[in-house]
Write a protein that holds these residues in place. Sequence first.
Motif, PDB file in Angstrom:
ATOM      1  N   ALA A  55       5.363  22.458   1.634  1.00  0.00           N
ATOM      2  CA  ALA A  55       5.885  21.438   2.549  1.00  0.00           C
ATOM      3  C   ALA A  55       6.874  20.560   1.801  1.00  0.00           C
ATOM      4  CB  ALA A  55       4.746  20.580   3.092  1.00  0.00           C
ATOM      5  N   VAL A  56       7.559  19.730   2.548  1.00  0.00           N
ATOM      6  CA  VAL A  56       8.300  18.618   1.950  1.00  0.00           C
ATOM      7  C   VAL A  56       7.331  17.451   1.844  1.00  0.00           C
ATOM      8  CG1 VAL A  56      10.231  17.024   2.171  1.00  0.00           C
ATOM      9  CG2 VAL A  56      10.483  19.415   2.915  1.00  0.00           C
ATOM     10  N   TYR A  57       7.230  16.896   0.653  1.00  0.00           N
ATOM     11  CA  TYR A  57       6.311  15.793   0.392  1.00  0.00           C
ATOM     12  C   TYR A  57       7.086  14.486   0.347  1.00  0.00           C
ATOM     13  CZ  TYR A  57       2.418  18.900  -0.457  1.00  0.00           C
ATOM     14  OH  TYR A  57       1.409  19.822  -0.303  1.00  0.00           O
ATOM     15  N   TYR A  58       6.542  13.492   1.039  1.00  0.00           N
ATOM     16  CA  TYR A  58       7.178  12.194   1.155  1.00  0.00           C
ATOM     17  C   TYR A  58       6.272  11.098   0.605  1.00  0.00           C
ATOM     18  CZ  TYR A  58      10.266  14.496   4.525  1.00  0.00           C
ATOM     19  OH  TYR A  58      11.158  15.331   5.135  1.00  0.00           O
ATOM     20  N   CYS A  59       6.887  10.163  -0.077  1.00  0.00           N
ATOM     21  CA  CYS A  59       6.238   8.934  -0.492  1.00  0.00           C
ATOM     22  C   CYS A  59       6.535   7.877   0.562  1.00  0.00           C
ATOM     23  CB  CYS A  59       6.804   8.533  -1.852  1.00  0.00           C
ATOM     24  SG  CYS A  59       6.232   6.982  -2.517  1.00  0.00           S
ATOM     25  N   ALA A  60       5.555   7.016   0.851  1.00  0.00           N
ATOM     26  CA  ALA A  60       5.737   5.990   1.868  1.00  0.00           C
ATOM     27  C   ALA A  60       5.052   4.704   1.430  1.00  0.00           C
ATOM     28  CB  ALA A  60       5.182   6.474   3.208  1.00  0.00           C
ATOM     29  N   ALA A  61       5.502   3.592   2.022  1.00  0.00           N
ATOM     30  CA  ALA A  61       4.936   2.292   1.671  1.00  0.00           C
ATOM     31  C   ALA A  61       4.803   1.422   2.918  1.00  0.00           C
ATOM     32  CB  ALA A  61       5.830   1.595   0.645  1.00  0.00           C
TER      33      ALA A  61
ATOM     34  N   ASP B 279       0.867  -1.169   0.000  1.00  0.00           N
ATOM     35  CA  ASP B 279       0.000   0.000   0.000  1.00  0.00           C
ATOM     36  C   ASP B 279       0.908   1.224   0.000  1.00  0.00           C
ATOM     37  OD1 ASP B 279      -2.545  -1.242   2.334  1.00  0.00           O
ATOM     38  OD2 ASP B 279      -2.157  -1.685   0.221  1.00  0.00           O
ATOM     39  N   MET B 280       0.488   2.253  -0.713  1.00  0.00           N
ATOM     40  CA  MET B 280       1.328   3.442  -0.859  1.00  0.00           C
ATOM     41  C   MET B 280       0.652   4.664  -0.250  1.00  0.00           C
ATOM     42  SD  MET B 280       3.909   2.162  -2.416  1.00  0.00           S
ATOM     43  CE  MET B 280       4.807   3.649  -2.850  1.00  0.00           C
ATOM     44  N   GLY B 281       1.480   5.614   0.170  1.00  0.00           N
ATOM     45  CA  GLY B 281       0.931   6.834   0.743  1.00  0.00           C
ATOM     46  C   GLY B 281       1.783   8.045   0.407  1.00  0.00           C
ATOM     47  N   TRP B 282       1.151   9.195   0.476  1.00  0.00           N
ATOM     48  CA  TRP B 282       1.851  10.486   0.380  1.00  0.00           C
ATOM     49  C   TRP B 282       1.600  11.247   1.677  1.00  0.00           C
ATOM     50  CZ3 TRP B 282       5.261  11.945  -3.258  1.00  0.00           C
ATOM     51  CH2 TRP B 282       5.241  11.293  -4.503  1.00  0.00           C
ATOM     52  N   PHE B 283       2.655  11.824   2.207  1.00  0.00           N
ATOM     53  CA  PHE B 283       2.600  12.635   3.416  1.00  0.00           C
ATOM     54  C   PHE B 283       3.338  13.933   3.145  1.00  0.00           C
ATOM     55  CE2 PHE B 283       1.015   9.532   6.520  1.00  0.00           C
ATOM     56  CZ  PHE B 283       1.147   8.376   5.789  1.00  0.00           C
TER      57      PHE B 283
ATOM     58  N   TYR C 271      -7.646   7.292  -0.710  1.00  0.00           N
ATOM     59  CA  TYR C 271      -8.134   8.081   0.408  1.00  0.00           C
ATOM     60  C   TYR C 271      -7.373   9.393   0.420  1.00  0.00           C
ATOM     61  CZ  TYR C 271      -9.460   3.334   1.621  1.00  0.00           C
ATOM     62  OH  TYR C 271      -9.954   2.069   1.577  1.00  0.00           O
ATOM     63  N   TYR C 272      -8.066  10.454   0.799  1.00  0.00           N
ATOM     64  CA  TYR C 272      -7.453  11.789   0.785  1.00  0.00           C
ATOM     65  C   TYR C 272      -7.754  12.525   2.082  1.00  0.00           C
ATOM     66  CZ  TYR C 272      -7.080  10.963  -4.232  1.00  0.00           C
ATOM     67  OH  TYR C 272      -6.774  10.431  -5.459  1.00  0.00           O
ATOM     68  N   ALA C 273      -6.794  13.338   2.500  1.00  0.00           N
ATOM     69  CA  ALA C 273      -7.061  14.264   3.583  1.00  0.00           C
ATOM     70  C   ALA C 273      -8.092  15.287   3.113  1.00  0.00           C
ATOM     71  CB  ALA C 273      -5.772  14.968   3.994  1.00  0.00           C
ATOM     72  N   ASP C 274      -8.900  15.751   4.033  1.00  0.00           N
ATOM     73  CA  ASP C 274      -9.934  16.721   3.664  1.00  0.00           C
ATOM     74  C   ASP C 274      -9.331  17.971   3.023  1.00  0.00           C
ATOM     75  OD1 ASP C 274     -12.101  16.040   6.524  1.00  0.00           O
ATOM     76  OD2 ASP C 274     -11.907  15.056   4.586  1.00  0.00           O
TER      77      ASP C 274
ATOM     78  N   VAL D 171      -1.543  12.902   3.503  1.00  0.00           N
ATOM     79  CA  VAL D 171      -2.093  13.598   2.343  1.00  0.00           C
ATOM     80  C   VAL D 171      -3.021  12.673   1.566  1.00  0.00           C
ATOM     81  CG1 VAL D 171      -1.548  14.719   0.147  1.00  0.00           C
ATOM     82  CG2 VAL D 171      -0.090  15.114   2.149  1.00  0.00           C
ATOM     83  N   ALA D 172      -2.509  11.489   1.186  1.00  0.00           N
ATOM     84  CA  ALA D 172      -3.302  10.577   0.372  1.00  0.00           C
ATOM     85  C   ALA D 172      -2.740   9.170   0.494  1.00  0.00           C
ATOM     86  CB  ALA D 172      -3.306  11.014  -1.088  1.00  0.00           C
ATOM     87  N   ALA D 173      -3.589   8.167   0.234  1.00  0.00           N
ATOM     88  CA  ALA D 173      -3.161   6.777   0.291  1.00  0.00           C
ATOM     89  C   ALA D 173      -3.873   5.984  -0.787  1.00  0.00           C
ATOM     90  CB  ALA D 173      -3.445   6.181   1.666  1.00  0.00           C
ATOM     91  N   MET D 174      -3.217   4.914  -1.197  1.00  0.00           N
ATOM     92  CA  MET D 174      -3.794   4.025  -2.193  1.00  0.00           C
ATOM     93  C   MET D 174      -3.485   2.595  -1.794  1.00  0.00           C
ATOM     94  SD  MET D 174      -3.065   3.749  -6.298  1.00  0.00           S
ATOM     95  CE  MET D 174      -4.086   5.150  -6.744  1.00  0.00           C
ATOM     96  N   THR D 175      -4.468   1.704  -1.927  1.00  0.00           N
ATOM     97  CA  THR D 175      -4.236   0.299  -1.631  1.00  0.00           C
ATOM     98  C   THR D 175      -3.359  -0.336  -2.697  1.00  0.00           C
ATOM     99  OG1 THR D 175      -6.297  -0.248  -2.754  1.00  0.00           O
ATOM    100  CG2 THR D 175      -6.398   0.039  -0.360  1.00  0.00           C
ATOM    101  N   TRP D 176      -2.811  -1.501  -2.373  1.00  0.00           N
ATOM    102  CA  TRP D 176      -1.840  -2.142  -3.262  1.00  0.00           C
ATOM    103  C   TRP D 176      -2.419  -2.420  -4.642  1.00  0.00           C
ATOM    104  CZ3 TRP D 176      -2.877  -6.980  -5.264  1.00  0.00           C
ATOM    105  CH2 TRP D 176      -3.965  -7.647  -4.690  1.00  0.00           C
ATOM    106  N   SER D 177      -3.718  -2.705  -4.687  1.00  0.00           N
ATOM    107  CA  SER D 177      -4.362  -3.029  -5.958  1.00  0.00           C
ATOM    108  C   SER D 177      -4.701  -1.780  -6.763  1.00  0.00           C
ATOM    109  CB  SER D 177      -5.640  -3.807  -5.695  1.00  0.00           C
ATOM    110  OG  SER D 177      -6.569  -2.984  -5.003  1.00  0.00           O
ATOM    111  N   GLY D 178      -4.636  -0.631  -6.101  1.00  0.00           N
ATOM    112  CA  GLY D 178      -5.088   0.593  -6.755  1.00  0.00           C
ATOM    113  C   GLY D 178      -6.590   0.760  -6.719  1.00  0.00           C
TER     114      GLY D 178
END
Length: 125
Positions: A92-98, A33-37, A59-62, A48-55
Amino acid sequence: QVQLVESGGGLVQAGGSLRLSCVASGRTFSNYDMGWFRQAPGKEREFVAAMTWSGGSTYYADSVKGRFTFAKANAQNTVYLQMNSLKPEDTAVYYCAARSRFYTGDYYPREYPYWGQGTQVTVSS
């Protein structure tokens, strides 16, 4: 493990757009699963946002809903964050996460073990 490298940040005027990219290497991309912070100066890192492994689910922050779009390109082992109608408060500094696709939890930074180095986004007013 998976290694993540972000790119695409920069300076943009309010109302403008940027597209961030995050390339993953190492383990099979589809296992995560992937995310942006993001983290602004003097503030905690926030979801900020997230996506499940399948795509299949995103999900998004308001604060970014309707302006940001999370996309995934499995063939390129890449995820994207398309950011439109940018505001100065998006700076901001934007980060990708898994995290493992088998993990069930919320979208706090502590729940993601793998991180990129971050890319700076600055929105001028």
